[in-house]
Enzyme design. Structure first.
Site, mmCIF file in Angstrom:
data_model
loop_
_atom_site.group_PDB
_atom_site.id
_atom_site.type_symbol
_atom_site.label_atom_id
_atom_site.label_comp_id
_atom_site.label_asym_id
_atom_site.label_seq_id
_atom_site.Cartn_x
_atom_site.Cartn_y
_atom_site.Cartn_z
ATOM 1 N N GLN A 1 9.237 -7.130 -4.182
ATOM 2 C CA GLN A 1 10.073 -6.378 -3.319
ATOM 3 C C GLN A 1 8.593 -6.574 -2.482
ATOM 4 O OE1 GLN A 1 9.688 -2.633 -4.165
ATOM 5 N NE2 GLN A 1 11.064 -1.875 -2.216
ATOM 6 N N GLY A 2 8.189 -7.289 -1.120
ATOM 7 C CA GLY A 2 6.537 -6.728 0.124
ATOM 8 C C GLY A 2 6.815 -6.148 0.369
ATOM 9 N N SER B 1 4.122 -2.643 -0.207
ATOM 10 C CA SER B 1 2.680 -2.363 -0.381
ATOM 11 C C SER B 1 1.699 -2.788 -0.036
ATOM 12 C CB SER B 1 3.032 -1.212 -1.590
ATOM 13 O OG SER B 1 3.687 -0.900 -2.219
ATOM 14 N N GLU C 1 16.729 1.975 -3.989
ATOM 15 C CA GLU C 1 15.383 1.759 -5.305
ATOM 16 C C GLU C 1 15.267 2.559 -6.062
ATOM 17 O OE1 GLU C 1 11.302 0.534 -3.783
ATOM 18 O OE2 GLU C 1 10.888 0.653 -5.773
ATOM 19 N N GLU D 1 5.173 12.940 -5.005
ATOM 20 C CA GLU D 1 4.693 14.135 -3.644
ATOM 21 C C GLU D 1 5.191 13.243 -2.465
ATOM 22 O OE1 GLU D 1 2.331 12.509 -5.636
ATOM 23 O OE2 GLU D 1 1.577 14.077 -7.322
#
Ligand SMILES: Cc1cc2nc3c(=O)[nH]c(=O)nc-3n(C[C@H](O)[C@H](O)[C@H](O)COP(=O)(O)OP(=O)(O)OC[C@H]3O[C@@H](n4cnc5c(N)ncnc54)[C@H](O)[C@@H]3O)c2cc1C
Length: 387
Positions: free
Chosen positions: A131-132, A134, A249, A371
């Protein structure tokens, strides 16, 4: 006998005949898990047979349509299959970001050619994905991503960098968020691209952690050419695909640590609790919370399959599931005392308890931090003022 009762007894008989005894034992560690892929390495014939038999039946993805390699099962049948697998302690035959993340997004946003091309390979475990999302400057604020993707007429040209790409050095393909419009507001200039990690210009650099492991990488794209038909959904509307995939996810991460465990923590710890009434009370409280979470998960999955789940509900599940998983491992460490801190001396255990405890710390970061999930819940579910 109702149809579902018949399905349960057939399933039970098939599993009894086809799930190898070794695959009814928990995986020893990460290296004992089957990820499939072009260069799949199987730890045993049993592991290979288990994957092949389940894939043959479409049961690696029981609720996907048969046309795409799935089992074509109804939600009720899928639930029965899961119950029967749990009953015999069967291992998941295939861990796959293709199944838990990309597949659902392709089913919703992919065109027919993309579904035909990728879904059956995912179902059979023949392609391993990473998974690209971040980037060094885009984590929680994912929409700030800068990986540049230019339209060169007959292909896309991709340049940029990703980070924390889990298993990028082992994956065959990547699903990747790229910026196709630098002028548009940040959420509107993003596209969702699929490409082969063996493409010229793709390189990975493993990130070494304090544990000695390298579960993820920095991933670099240097003039990577990507065929035009590998963008999923509309160009510049990749944020919709990205968010939908993130929901899946988060659902997957929420189940970590709790989903596969059939016995209560109290049962698992047994005698270790005998002399400590305070710890016993903490474990009892955890087991009650875990039971409530399991019931909530079951209801959530039912709502999801019926198309009735709130789109922000995975954030709630992820927050509660990952916090519970952290608590579980804190309690395991507390029950184990100083010997649970063992790291390398006992070769047979190889610091399993301590390593698993430390790994849970990442649960509330990966897939979006706690958060961020609380922010989403405040805004989209509770509609709190100012959120
Ligand atoms: C084990 C693991 C595996 C991962 N695998 C992948 C992968 O395969 N592919 C991929 O693309 N990414 C992956 N990631 C990256 C992950 O998605 C990011 O780490 C995560 O989204 C947080 O981004 P960041 O690390 O840049 O932290 P930052 O966004 O810099 O956040 C730092 C801190 O600030 C807080 N914060 C930031 N913004 C807000 C806000 N608005 N309100 C309140 N608090 C805020 C965060 O909660 C956090 O505590 C993985 C991460 C981990 C830990």
């Amino acid at each position: 006998m109702t149809d579902l009762e018949g399905f349960r007894s057939e399933t039970r008989a098939w599993l009894a005949a086809n799930c190898p005894p070794e695959m009814r034992e928990p995986a020893r560690d990460e290296s004992d898990i089957c990820w499939g892929g072009r260069n799949a390495v199987f730890q045993s014939d049993a592991q290979k047979n288990w994957l092949e038999r389940m894939a043959e039946r479409g049961w690696t993805v029981p609720d996907w349509p048969k046309a795409y390699g799935g089992g074509g099962l109804s939600p009720a049948e899928t639930k029965i299959l899961k119950q029967e697998l749990a009953r015999i302690g069967a291992r998941n035959p295939l861990y796959s970001f293709g199944i838990s993340m990309l597949g659902p997004a392709l089913l919703k946003y992919g065109n027919e050619a993309q579904k035909q091309r990728f879904l059956p390979e995912i179902a059979r475990g023949q392609i391993r994905w990473c998974q690209g999302y971040s980037e060094p400057g885009a984590g929680s604020d994912l929409a700030s991503l800068q990986t540049k993707c230019e339209d060169k007429g007959d292909h896309w040209l991709v340049n940029g960098q990703k980070v924390w790409t889990s298993y990028a050095d082992k994956a065959d393909w990547i699903f990747c968020l790229v910026r196709t419009d630098t002028q548009a507001p940040k959420h509107q200039g993003i596209s969702f691209l699929l490409f082969d990690m063996a493409s010229p210009g793709v390189s990975t650099k493993p990130i070494l952690l304090i544990s000695g492991n390298s579960p993820f990488c920095e991933t670099f794209f240097d003039d990577v050419k990507v065929p035009k038909d590998q963008a999923v959904g509309e160009v510049n509307k990749g944020w919709d695909v990205a968010k939908y995939l993130l929901g899946h996810e988060r659902e997957m991460i929420s189940g970590m640590g709790l989903g596969g465990q059939t016995e209560s923590l109290g049962e698992a710890l047994g005698d270790a609790l005998a002399d400590d009434p305070i710890l016993r009370a903490d474990v009892a409280r955890f087991d009650v919370d875990a039971m409530a979470f399991r019931a909530m998960s079951e209801r959530f999955i039912d709502q999801l399959k019926a198309g009735q789940a709130h789109p922000a509900q995975p954030s709630m599940m992820k927050y509660v599931g990952t916090e519970l998983n952290k608590t579980r491992h804190e309690l395991v460490m507390a029950a184990g005392g100083s010997s649970a801190l063992e790291w390398e001396s006992d070769r047979s255990k190889q610091g399993k308890a301590a390593r698993e405890w430390l790994r849970t710390k990442a649960n509330s970061i990966e897939g979006g931090t706690s958060e961020i999930q609380l922010g989403i819940i405040a805004k989209r579910i509770l509609a709190l003022p100012g959120a």
